[in-house]
Design a protein around this motif. Structure first.
Motif, PDB file in Angstrom:
ATOM      1  N   LEU A 163     -51.538 -11.400 -59.735  1.00 27.93           N
ATOM      2  CA  LEU A 163     -51.945 -10.569 -58.490  1.00 27.93           C
ATOM      3  C   LEU A 163     -52.367  -9.219 -58.941  1.00 27.93           C
ATOM      4  O   LEU A 163     -51.880  -8.462 -60.177  1.00 27.93           O
ATOM      5  CB  LEU A 163     -50.807 -10.262 -57.716  1.00 27.93           C
ATOM      6  CG  LEU A 163     -50.283 -11.636 -57.041  1.00 27.93           C
ATOM      7  CD1 LEU A 163     -49.196 -11.319 -56.231  1.00 27.93           C
ATOM      8  CD2 LEU A 163     -51.288 -12.282 -56.162  1.00 27.93           C
ATOM      9  N   LEU A 164     -53.383  -8.715 -58.395  1.00 32.09           N
ATOM     10  CA  LEU A 164     -53.750  -7.088 -58.549  1.00 32.09           C
ATOM     11  C   LEU A 164     -54.736  -6.589 -59.972  1.00 32.09           C
ATOM     12  O   LEU A 164     -54.536  -5.639 -60.229  1.00 32.09           O
ATOM     13  CB  LEU A 164     -52.633  -6.329 -58.256  1.00 32.09           C
ATOM     14  CG  LEU A 164     -51.894  -6.490 -56.885  1.00 32.09           C
ATOM     15  CD1 LEU A 164     -50.539  -5.840 -56.818  1.00 32.09           C
ATOM     16  CD2 LEU A 164     -52.799  -5.944 -55.871  1.00 32.09           C
ATOM     17  N   ALA A 171     -44.299  -6.991 -57.531  1.00 34.61           N
ATOM     18  CA  ALA A 171     -45.794  -7.737 -57.755  1.00 34.61           C
ATOM     19  C   ALA A 171     -46.068  -7.534 -58.980  1.00 34.61           C
ATOM     20  O   ALA A 171     -47.352  -7.758 -59.450  1.00 34.61           O
ATOM     21  CB  ALA A 171     -46.698  -7.209 -56.776  1.00 34.61           C
ATOM     22  N   CYS A 182     -52.526  -7.308 -51.626  1.00 34.04           N
ATOM     23  CA  CYS A 182     -52.711  -8.258 -52.558  1.00 34.04           C
ATOM     24  C   CYS A 182     -53.989  -8.980 -52.395  1.00 34.04           C
ATOM     25  O   CYS A 182     -54.718  -9.264 -51.337  1.00 34.04           O
ATOM     26  CB  CYS A 182     -51.673  -9.377 -52.992  1.00 34.04           C
ATOM     27  SG  CYS A 182     -50.134  -8.524 -53.320  1.00 34.04           S
TER      28      CYS A 182
END
Length: 362
Positions: free
Chosen positions: A84-85, A110, A298
């Motif tokens: 993620l990200l 995250a 996200c």
């Protein structure tokens, strides 16, 4: 009989907030004769490094490519990237010849998790990218230990995290190389650079990369000089909102570990999926109708990217059961802006809106 919850604005009720979101007071751009050199010097001084350690790049994509070129691609040609990200890091890695292996993330922050990096490492792993999402540092002590045991270099992405720290170590000093990019809504909204402590590597990158246009750096330089004041204000707002969200059953506020100092690029809340009956899209629409700007926190997980999976055929590290957290968080995390001339009253209204929606979403 308990009182009937107030009707939501999206259903015709009165919004929690009727005023527009406060704009950001403009910052006077810096007037230095050489703002590029000044930005490099100010950032280096902040991290207690020589000015030559910071190399500005023309744009974020160039900064990612430069950071990922610090270790040459060879027989060990794999880089771990959080699922993620870190789409920009993954795209840049592939353009310079790396094979991207997605890593599972931590449920609270995250960020790349300790279990995620351990499971993603293989015999051909040479690099791992670690980002501090939303200004919350990752668990760098354990990530650094695991990477060191396997000879894996860490690229620390401090975009949105400049000014944060983990166990007293500032973001930007905890990896073999760091990169910074300023983004809209962050305390510093522009600029891109690589931070390298090895003088020879820093000199090589400086000779290879194209610097940014001087006028593009004037505003980021002024924001960098004002960073401490901006972070103090954001921390105050975040503490106020965290206090106001206490006791909610369906919403978890931004985590704050004992050894963590936030930079608060954004304030992120997590919907408790087992209790929350409203979809993320409907929740975002309801919040916006209440007068609260918000967005999904996200992006699409890398472990679902067909091109990334195609480069790892049959690899157990990207099996369907490897990413339960990265698969779930995009539907549970909401980012709220902290940019603007906000006050405690604004945070009260954010909390009021979330409580209204919670009353009709459990």
């Amino acid at each position: 009989m308990p009182d009937e919850p107030a009707p939501l604005a999206i259903d015709g009720g009165a919004p929690a907030r009727s005023a527009s979101w406060p704009p950001v007071t403009p910052v006077e751009p810096a007037s230095d004769a050489d703002p590029v050199a000044a930005f490099e010097a100010v950032l280096a001084e902040r991290l207690e490094l020589p000015a030559a350690s910071v190399v500005m790049c023309a744009d974020p994509a160039a900064a990612y490519r430069a950071a990922l070129s610090v270790v040459p691609v060879g027989e060990r040609n794999e880089v771990i990237v959080p699922s993620l990200l870190e789409r920009e890091a993954a795209d840049a890695a592939r353009t310079v010849g790396w094979t991207v292996v997605p890593g599972e993330v931590d449920a609270d922050t995250a960020a790349l998790s300790v279990r995620g990096i351990a499971r993603a490492m293989g015999d051909r792993t040479a690099l791992a990218v670690v980002r501090h999402p939303f200004g919350h540092p990752a668990v760098m002590s354990e990530l650094t230990r695991l990477a060191g045991e396997r000879g894996v270099a860490l690229v620390e992405d401090i975009s949105g995290a400049l000014g944060s720290s983990f166990r007293g170590a500032p973001a930007g000093r905890m990896g073999a190389v760091a990169l910074f990019t300023g983004r809209e809504g962050d305390p510093i909204t522009g600029g891109a650079c690589v931070i390298v402590q090895d003088p020879a590597i820093a000199a090589r990158l400086r000779a290879e990369v194209t610097p940014p246009a001087t006028d593009d750096v004037r505003l980021p330089l002024a924001q960098l000089r004002n960073l401490d004041a901006a972070l103090e204000h954001r921390r105050h707002l975040a503490w106020e909102l965290t206090f106001r969200l206490r006791g909610m059953r369906g919403v978890t506020p931004l985590p704050h570990g004992r050894w963590i100092r936030h930079a608060y690029a954004r304030y992120v809340v997590r919907l408790r999926g087992l209790m929350w009956k409203r979809s993320l899209e409907d929740t975002l629409a309801a919040l916006r109708a209440e007068g609260i700007p918000c967005e999904p926190a996200c992006d699409t997980p890398l472990h679902l990217d067909a091109d990334i999976l195609g480069a790892l055929p049959g690899d157990v590290r990207v099996g369907e059961d490897v990413f339960p957290i990265a698969a779930r968080l995009p539907g549970e995390l909401i980012a709220l802006p902290l940019a603007g001339d906000l006050t405690s009253k604004d945070m009260d209204q954010v909390a009021d809106a979330l409580r209204k929606i919670e009353a009709r979403s459990l």
